[in-house]
Design a protein around this motif. Structure first.
Motif, PDB file in Angstrom:
ATOM      1  N   ILE A  19       8.479  14.214   4.542  1.00 39.50           N
ATOM      2  CA  ILE A  19       9.238  14.161   3.235  1.00 39.50           C
ATOM      3  C   ILE A  19       9.664  12.679   2.985  1.00 39.50           C
ATOM      4  O   ILE A  19      10.074  11.915   4.152  1.00 39.50           O
ATOM      5  CB  ILE A  19      10.598  15.008   3.057  1.00 39.50           C
ATOM      6  CG1 ILE A  19       9.936  16.444   2.859  1.00 39.50           C
ATOM      7  CG2 ILE A  19      11.395  14.798   2.087  1.00 39.50           C
ATOM      8  CD1 ILE A  19      11.037  17.303   3.279  1.00 39.50           C
ATOM      9  N   SER A  20       9.520  12.103   2.081  1.00 40.32           N
ATOM     10  CA  SER A  20       9.840  10.644   1.749  1.00 40.32           C
ATOM     11  C   SER A  20      10.737  10.444   0.577  1.00 40.32           C
ATOM     12  O   SER A  20      10.604  11.484  -0.278  1.00 40.32           O
ATOM     13  CB  SER A  20       8.611   9.759   1.582  1.00 40.32           C
ATOM     14  OG  SER A  20       7.716   9.770   2.617  1.00 40.32           O
ATOM     15  N   LEU A  62       8.285   2.929  -4.837  1.00 35.23           N
ATOM     16  CA  LEU A  62       7.153   4.075  -4.731  1.00 35.23           C
ATOM     17  C   LEU A  62       5.893   3.252  -4.278  1.00 35.23           C
ATOM     18  O   LEU A  62       5.215   3.998  -3.445  1.00 35.23           O
ATOM     19  CB  LEU A  62       7.280   4.457  -6.208  1.00 35.23           C
ATOM     20  CG  LEU A  62       6.076   5.749  -6.302  1.00 35.23           C
ATOM     21  CD1 LEU A  62       6.365   6.803  -5.373  1.00 35.23           C
ATOM     22  CD2 LEU A  62       5.959   6.260  -7.680  1.00 35.23           C
ATOM     23  N   THR A  63       5.356   2.405  -4.692  1.00 34.18           N
ATOM     24  CA  THR A  63       4.215   2.033  -4.323  1.00 34.18           C
ATOM     25  C   THR A  63       4.051   1.519  -2.728  1.00 34.18           C
ATOM     26  O   THR A  63       3.244   1.749  -2.151  1.00 34.18           O
ATOM     27  CB  THR A  63       4.115   0.385  -5.096  1.00 34.18           C
ATOM     28  OG1 THR A  63       5.028  -0.344  -4.854  1.00 34.18           O
ATOM     29  CG2 THR A  63       3.800   0.773  -6.504  1.00 34.18           C
ATOM     30  N   ASP A  64       5.320   1.107  -2.372  1.00 30.74           N
ATOM     31  CA  ASP A  64       5.529   0.899  -0.766  1.00 30.74           C
ATOM     32  C   ASP A  64       5.375   2.367  -0.235  1.00 30.74           C
ATOM     33  O   ASP A  64       4.797   2.495   0.889  1.00 30.74           O
ATOM     34  CB  ASP A  64       6.754   0.089  -0.427  1.00 30.74           C
ATOM     35  CG  ASP A  64       6.809  -1.275  -0.904  1.00 30.74           C
ATOM     36  OD1 ASP A  64       5.611  -1.765  -1.244  1.00 30.74           O
ATOM     37  OD2 ASP A  64       7.626  -1.677  -1.160  1.00 30.74           O
ATOM     38  N   VAL A  65       5.983   3.297  -0.653  1.00 30.69           N
ATOM     39  CA  VAL A  65       6.077   4.611   0.016  1.00 30.69           C
ATOM     40  C   VAL A  65       4.744   5.075   0.095  1.00 30.69           C
ATOM     41  O   VAL A  65       4.245   5.711   1.054  1.00 30.69           O
ATOM     42  CB  VAL A  65       7.191   5.652  -0.622  1.00 30.69           C
ATOM     43  CG1 VAL A  65       7.014   6.858  -0.264  1.00 30.69           C
ATOM     44  CG2 VAL A  65       8.375   5.074  -0.466  1.00 30.69           C
ATOM     45  N   ILE A  93       0.419   5.323 -11.135  1.00 32.40           N
ATOM     46  CA  ILE A  93       0.417   5.489  -9.622  1.00 32.40           C
ATOM     47  C   ILE A  93      -0.539   6.547  -9.295  1.00 32.40           C
ATOM     48  O   ILE A  93      -1.057   6.639  -8.240  1.00 32.40           O
ATOM     49  CB  ILE A  93       1.736   5.410  -9.121  1.00 32.40           C
ATOM     50  CG1 ILE A  93       2.449   4.014  -9.447  1.00 32.40           C
ATOM     51  CG2 ILE A  93       1.846   5.893  -7.656  1.00 32.40           C
ATOM     52  CD1 ILE A  93       4.038   4.164  -9.185  1.00 32.40           C
ATOM     53  N   ILE A  94      -0.508   7.530 -10.107  1.00 40.11           N
ATOM     54  CA  ILE A  94      -1.158   8.923  -9.430  1.00 40.11           C
ATOM     55  C   ILE A  94      -2.803   8.884  -9.376  1.00 40.11           C
ATOM     56  O   ILE A  94      -3.337   9.661  -8.654  1.00 40.11           O
ATOM     57  CB  ILE A  94      -0.740   9.896 -10.169  1.00 40.11           C
ATOM     58  CG1 ILE A  94      -1.215   9.965 -11.936  1.00 40.11           C
ATOM     59  CG2 ILE A  94       0.723  10.425 -10.186  1.00 40.11           C
ATOM     60  CD1 ILE A  94      -1.013  11.081 -12.665  1.00 40.11           C
ATOM     61  N   HIS A  95      -3.122   7.744 -10.096  1.00 36.15           N
ATOM     62  CA  HIS A  95      -4.861   7.799  -9.889  1.00 36.15           C
ATOM     63  C   HIS A  95      -5.087   6.806  -8.873  1.00 36.15           C
ATOM     64  O   HIS A  95      -6.184   6.180  -9.009  1.00 36.15           O
ATOM     65  CB  HIS A  95      -5.279   7.257 -11.357  1.00 36.15           C
ATOM     66  CG  HIS A  95      -4.922   8.160 -12.569  1.00 36.15           C
ATOM     67  ND1 HIS A  95      -5.312   9.455 -12.529  1.00 36.15           N
ATOM     68  CD2 HIS A  95      -4.052   7.949 -13.629  1.00 36.15           C
ATOM     69  CE1 HIS A  95      -4.961   9.877 -13.672  1.00 36.15           C
ATOM     70  NE2 HIS A  95      -4.229   8.842 -14.213  1.00 36.15           N
TER      71      HIS A  95
END
Length: 257
Positions: free
Chosen positions: A38-39, A50-53, A85-87
């Motif tokens: 979990i993050s 979010l991009t870093d996670v 981001i999801i792609h």
């Protein structure tokens, strides 16, 4: 194959009290489900980004993750920033429905109202305000109105819905409306996730308007954890199928009067 990771995605200001609450929610969920990775990720100026996670998950060879928006006022849509981001070519991602104004939030609000009444030494109430921040989607607005009706029916008390713009004016107006009906012992249920500046303005306006109790933000709660895991379960199914699916929304079929 390991279970998909959970990424809790939260918007809102990068304020210490907000960040502390979000980290508490994430840590509590992790403690209750040590079998899952979990993050917590933040949109906007919040950290971690979010991009870093996502990059961190990729570096640890995590193959799949479900992004869960921690949004209590939207029922079906997510921030458009997630679409790009999801792609990712490096990890398979799915975006779950937001937590939203599900029926279970009324259980949390009941707990918070009892806590607020106990703190204030109040013995009874004769009116309630259900206050939430503005910014949700159309379906979320419809469900918020339904939750207000359900709360009124459950407690057999008048409930006024207030969708606040961050100034507290809507909350104060809702209290004034109840007071004009002769209600004098009014409690306010705050459907705010964290103690943001918007929550603080709403709470202060409620007290100035004569509320005898104002609840703390939703924060960490067993009911919230259950909602998050329910959203995760549907998102994980989407990953398993490999194709986008129309995830069901609470009470989509009909609306009561």
């Amino acid at each position: 194959m390991t279970a998909p990771a959970i990424v809790l995605v939260a918007a809102g200001p990068d304020e210490p009290a907000v960040s502390e609450t979000l980290h508490t929610i994430s840590a509590s969920l992790q403690a209750s489900r040590p079998d899952l990775r979990i993050s917590l990720a933040r949109l906007g100026d919040g950290k971690p980004a979010l991009t870093d996670v996502i990059a961190g998950l990729v570096s640890r060879d995590v193959a799949e993750a479900v992004l869960i928006p921690l949004d209590l006022t939207s029922a079906a849509t997510h921030p458009t920033t997630l679409d790009g981001i999801i792609h990712s070519p490096d990890i398979h991602l799915a975006v779950a429905r937001p937590v939203g104004p599900a029926t279970e939030v009324l259980n949390i609000l009941d707990e918070r109202v009892r806590e607020a009444l106990h703190r204030g030494g109040a013995l009874e109430i004769d009116g309630l305000v259900l206050a939430a921040p503005q910014g949700g989607d159309v379906r979320g607005a419809s469900l918020l109105a339904r939750r207000a009706r359900q709360w009124a029916a459950h407690h057999r008390l008048p409930v006024q819905l207030a969708v606040d713009d961050g100034t507290g004016r809507a909350t104060a107006s809702a209290i004034s409306s109840l007071r004009s009906q002769g209600r004098r012992h009014i409690a306010v249920g705050s459907l705010f996730l964290t103690p943001s500046g918007s929550y603080q303005a709403h709470a202060q306006a409620a007290l100035r308007a004569g509320a005898i109790a104002v609840t703390a933000p939703i924060g960490d709660s067993p009911h919230l954890r259950q909602l998050i895991l329910a959203r995760y379960a549907f998102g994980a199914m989407e990953l398993l199928d490999g194709t986008p699916t129309q995830l069901p929304v609470d009470d989509l079929d009909s609306d009561d009067g």
